[in-house]
Every structure is written in structure tokens, then in C-alpha cells.
Design a protein around this motif. Structure first.
Motif, short mmCIF file in Angstrom:
data_model
loop_
_atom_site.label_atom_id
_atom_site.label_comp_id
_atom_site.label_asym_id
_atom_site.label_seq_id
_atom_site.Cartn_x
_atom_site.Cartn_y
_atom_site.Cartn_z
N LYS A 312 -1.53 15.88 -20.91
CA LYS A 312 -1.50 14.62 -21.63
C LYS A 312 -0.05 14.15 -21.74
O LYS A 312 0.88 14.97 -21.74
CB LYS A 312 -2.15 14.81 -23.01
CG LYS A 312 -3.62 15.23 -22.89
CD LYS A 312 -4.18 15.69 -24.19
CE LYS A 312 -5.66 16.06 -24.04
NZ LYS A 312 -5.89 17.20 -23.12
N TYR A 313 0.17 12.84 -21.88
CA TYR A 313 1.52 12.28 -21.83
C TYR A 313 1.79 11.44 -23.07
O TYR A 313 0.89 10.88 -23.69
CB TYR A 313 1.67 11.40 -20.57
CG TYR A 313 1.47 12.15 -19.28
CD1 TYR A 313 2.56 12.79 -18.67
CD2 TYR A 313 0.21 12.25 -18.69
CE1 TYR A 313 2.38 13.49 -17.49
CE2 TYR A 313 0.03 12.95 -17.52
CZ TYR A 313 1.12 13.57 -16.91
OH TYR A 313 0.93 14.28 -15.74
N SER A 314 3.06 11.38 -23.41
CA SER A 314 3.50 10.49 -24.49
C SER A 314 4.88 9.96 -24.17
O SER A 314 5.64 10.57 -23.40
CB SER A 314 3.52 11.23 -25.84
OG SER A 314 4.56 12.18 -25.88
N TYR A 315 5.22 8.81 -24.74
CA TYR A 315 6.52 8.20 -24.51
C TYR A 315 6.80 7.21 -25.64
O TYR A 315 5.90 6.85 -26.42
CB TYR A 315 6.58 7.48 -23.16
CG TYR A 315 5.59 6.34 -23.04
CD1 TYR A 315 5.97 5.03 -23.35
CD2 TYR A 315 4.28 6.57 -22.64
CE1 TYR A 315 5.06 3.98 -23.25
CE2 TYR A 315 3.36 5.53 -22.54
CZ TYR A 315 3.76 4.24 -22.84
OH TYR A 315 2.87 3.21 -22.77
N GLY A 316 8.02 6.77 -25.75
CA GLY A 316 8.36 5.81 -26.78
C GLY A 316 9.86 5.71 -26.98
O GLY A 316 10.65 6.15 -26.15
N GLY A 317 10.24 5.14 -28.10
CA GLY A 317 11.65 4.97 -28.41
C GLY A 317 11.85 4.75 -29.89
O GLY A 317 10.88 4.62 -30.65
N GLY A 318 13.12 4.70 -30.28
CA GLY A 318 13.39 4.49 -31.69
C GLY A 318 14.86 4.31 -31.98
O GLY A 318 15.71 4.31 -31.08
N LEU A 319 15.16 4.16 -33.26
CA LEU A 319 16.53 3.98 -33.73
C LEU A 319 16.89 5.11 -34.68
O LEU A 319 16.02 5.75 -35.28
CB LEU A 319 16.67 2.64 -34.45
CG LEU A 319 16.51 1.38 -33.61
CD1 LEU A 319 16.54 0.13 -34.51
CD2 LEU A 319 17.61 1.28 -32.55
N ARG A 320 18.17 5.37 -34.80
CA ARG A 320 18.70 6.38 -35.72
C ARG A 320 19.75 5.74 -36.62
O ARG A 320 20.56 4.93 -36.16
CB ARG A 320 19.34 7.53 -34.96
CG ARG A 320 18.44 8.24 -33.98
CD ARG A 320 17.34 8.99 -34.71
NE ARG A 320 16.48 9.74 -33.80
CZ ARG A 320 15.40 9.25 -33.24
NH1 ARG A 320 15.02 7.99 -33.49
NH2 ARG A 320 14.65 10.00 -32.45
N PHE A 321 19.72 6.13 -37.92
CA PHE A 321 20.74 5.70 -38.86
C PHE A 321 21.34 6.94 -39.50
O PHE A 321 20.62 7.76 -40.09
CB PHE A 321 20.15 4.78 -39.93
CG PHE A 321 21.16 4.32 -40.95
CD1 PHE A 321 22.04 3.29 -40.65
CD2 PHE A 321 21.27 4.96 -42.18
CE1 PHE A 321 22.99 2.88 -41.58
CE2 PHE A 321 22.21 4.56 -43.11
CZ PHE A 321 23.08 3.51 -42.80
N ALA A 322 22.65 7.09 -39.39
CA ALA A 322 23.33 8.28 -39.90
C ALA A 322 23.55 8.17 -41.40
O ALA A 322 24.37 7.38 -41.86
CB ALA A 322 24.67 8.47 -39.18
N VAL A 323 22.78 8.94 -42.18
CA VAL A 323 22.99 8.96 -43.62
C VAL A 323 24.16 9.87 -43.99
O VAL A 323 24.74 9.74 -45.07
CB VAL A 323 21.72 9.41 -44.36
CG1 VAL A 323 20.63 8.37 -44.22
CG2 VAL A 323 21.24 10.77 -43.86
N ASN A 324 24.50 10.80 -43.11
CA ASN A 324 25.70 11.62 -43.25
C ASN A 324 26.42 11.58 -41.91
O ASN A 324 26.07 12.29 -40.97
CB ASN A 324 25.34 13.06 -43.64
CG ASN A 324 26.56 13.90 -43.97
OD1 ASN A 324 27.62 13.75 -43.36
ND2 ASN A 324 26.41 14.79 -44.94
#
Length: 354
Positions: A312-324
Motif C-alpha cells: 500500500k502507498y501513501s504520500y503528501g506534504g506539510g509545513l514545519r514551525f520551529a517552536v524551539n
């Protein structure tokens, strides 16, 4: 959505002195399994050495208490402690969960219309101590304990039809050994190094376990800085159980916020799991980064039945915000798509998938 309080536990203005920090914040999170959750969480980062020491990474204790719109409650405390020179490492996890969940049956071909709800309450403790044997090479001992104090299933449903182990309250208790080779330069957001880890745990009635079985986990991670702002990350993960008495909360589970994002955690369950995933991480601006990811994996009753042709396959994306920013500790916003109808969802989490 978020507010944060970042308090330095030491106040001396000497750059050679290691400082500890407490980051506490109200938390709003979301996943396919929980919908929206509300609570409080944070992390306490610290050093076990007073002076700067390049051989000892940052220790952290992470904590979270949350309640979801699906009436799911979770309280957890976990994190690694790196002792001076990293001669010893202690990884610990303590949690309590009261969780309405979903079950489609055991196997890698369970149909969507099998879905039924069940509810469980669980205490979980895992202690993993490691000792440095050579440069970046560790051996360790594991104690794993899980107590399911209440589990409610549908009479005559899948649990009864498939005679699933663990459909009544139970506990498992086991001891294990581990071996690892860890050269990562950071535990939150490494840009170089690798981790190869092998863990084997035996659950036995001698430790007051209601179920007897063996569990083996192999985890391989590799990180490479492609350019100054871009990182390639890879992970291979194998989860194996042996024995005919593995309870429901201990069998392999495909999906979730860490592996095979887009699939509901536990959408497919069986004794064995294989997954592979990669992330391409790019720093965009100040505290903001972006990630693209892809993965493949499957579960099976026997390891020999895992097939590359049926993964089975999955994919995607996202953002990161550095809290530290200094420790590169992020809040992540991911959207994942899984192969098959209806397998997709949004994740708002604390820390990286791997």
C-alpha cells in the motif's frame, strides 16, 4: 492557535554553560484517528553536563494531555535522557489513554464496510536503558508493560467472529534486549547521520503477562544534507510478532501520524509489518520549513507473505514551525493521501514523524 511560554531554567549569561528550557503551551492538534484535540503539552530540554560538550546531545522530556471531539483522552510523558559522554541513555514512555477506536478485522485485505467501533482504556509503560559499547554503538535492556483495564467490543462482531486475542481486559509484560548504532547529530531534526536499531522483547507469564509471545523491531534511518537548506531523510521499519497469543493492542498496525500517513492508525492489522518512507525537508524562512513525503508498506500474518507487488502507498506534504529554533523542535502540519478510497487526512502534531 498556539501560545507559548519559553522559560530558561538557568540565568547565567555564559555561553559555555549548557542551559535548560521549558516550553509549555496550550495544544490544538488533529489527526484522522482523533479529529480535533485540545489540551496542553510541551517539552523540557536540558543537558546532563554543565559545560558545553559536543559528545552529549540534548535530553528532552515531552508531555501531553489532550481530549478529542471523539471523546478520546490521552496523557503521555516520554523522551530520551543522554548522560555525560552518552555512556548511558534512558528512553522512557508513560501513558494513559481512554480511546474509542475503530477495527476492520485482522489481515491486509479487510473491506471498508467491516468497520466497527470499540473502546479501550490502557496504561502503558516502556523503559529502555542503553549502554555505550563503542563509538556510537549501544546495547540495552527493555521493560515493556501494558495494562488494558477495560475493553468494550460489539457482541457478535469482528472480535468474536475472528476470535481476536485481547478482547477481554488483560496485561502484557516483557523484557528485551536492544542493539543500536546512532550517529545522528540531533534527535529532533537531524541533517546528517543514521540510526540502526534492533529490539527483541519476550512476553512471559514469569513477568505476570497474560499473553505469551515475542516481538522484534528493526528500525533504520538515514539523513543527508543535500544543500545548506535541504535534507533527505529515509526510514525502513520492520515489526514482527511470533507466537499464537498476540493481543489486539500488540499486533502490528499500519497507518497513523508517524508511518503511512493518510491511513487511519490500525486500518490494517496483523502480526507483521513492513514500511518504507522518505521525506525531503526544505528550510523556507526563519522558523518555517516544508516537507514532502512518500511511503509504502503492508501487514501480513507471516513475514514471507509480505509482497512488494501488493504494498500500500501513501504520500503528501506539510509545513514545519520551529517552536524551539535552537533545538530544531517543530510543530508539523501534514496532509497525507493513502492508496485506496477514503484514505486521506490532516495531521497537526508536535515533533517529526521520524
Amino acid at each position: 492557535m498556539y501560545s507559548a511560554f519559553d522559560a530558561a531554567a538557568q540565568t547565567k549569561n555564559d555561553s559555555s554553560i549548557n542551559k535548560s528550557h521549558l516550553l509549555a503551551l496550550p495544544v490544538i492538534s488533529r489527526s484522522i484517528e482523533t479529529d480535533w484535540s485540545f489540551g496542553a503539552g510541551g517539552t523540557y530540554t536540558f543537558y546532563t553536563t554543565r559545560k558545553k560538550d559536543s559528545t552529549t546531545r540534548t535530553s528532552s522530556i515531552r508531555f501531553l494531555g489532550s481530549y478529542s471531539l471523539r471523546k478520546q483522552f490521552l496523557f503521555t510523558v516520554n523522551g530520551p535522557v543522554f548522560f555525560p559522554g552518552e555512556k548511558y541513555i534512558l528512553n522512557s514512555h508513560f501513558s494513559f489513554s481512554s480511546f474509542p477506536d475503530r477495527f476492520w478485522g485482522v489481515g491486509n485485505h479487510t473491506p471498508d464496510d467491516n468497520e466497527e467501533e470499540y473502546v479501550f482504556k490502557q496504561f502503558y509503560v516502556r523503559l529502555h536503558g542503553e549502554r555505550l559499547l563503542g563509538k556510537n554503538f549501544f546495547a540495552g535492556l527493555i521493560y515493556d508493560f501494558q495494562r488494558v483495564i477495560n475493553i468494550n467490543t460489539q457482541p457478535g462482531g469482528l472480535f468474536d467472529q475472528q476470535n481476536v486475542a485481547g478482547k477481554n481486559p488483560y496485561q502484557v509484560s516483557g523484557l528485551g534486549l536492544s542493539f543500536s548504532w546512532d550517529t545522528r547529530n540531533n534527535t529532533f531534526w537531524p541533517n546528517k547521520g543514521h540510526l540502526f536499531s534492533l529490539q527483541a522483547t519476550h512476553y512471559t507469564s514469569l513477568l505476570f503477562s497474560d499473553h505469551r509471545f515475542n516481538n522484534i523491531i528493526a528500525d533504520a534511518r538515514w539523513f543527508k544534507q543535500i544543500t545548506r537548506k535541504q535534507i533527505l531523510a529515509l526510514q525502513g521499519y520492520i515489526f514482527l510478532n511470533t507466537g499464537a497469543d498476540v493481543p489486539i493492542r500488540s499486533i502490528a498496525s499500519l497507518g497513523g501520524a508517524d508511518r503511512m500517513r493518510g491511513f487511519y492508525s490500525g486500518r490494517y492489522r496483523d502480526d507483521h509489518l513492513l514500511s518504507l518512507q522518505t521525506e525531503y525537508r526544505i528550510h523556507l524562512y526563519k522558523r518555517i520549513s516544508a516537507v514532502g513525503f512518500a511511503g509504502m508498506g503492508d501487514v501480513a500474518g507471516r513475514f514471507s507473505k509480505l509482497s512488494m507487488q501488493r504494498l500500500k502507498y501513501s504520500y503528501g506534504g506539510g509545513l514545519r514551525f520551529a517552536v524551539n529554533k535552537n533545538e530544531k523542535l517543530h510543530i508539523r502540519f501534514d496532509y497525507g493521501f493513502g492508496s485506496g478510497k477514503g484514505n486521506n487526512g490532516f495531521y497537526l502534531q508536535f515533533g517529526e514523524a521520524f
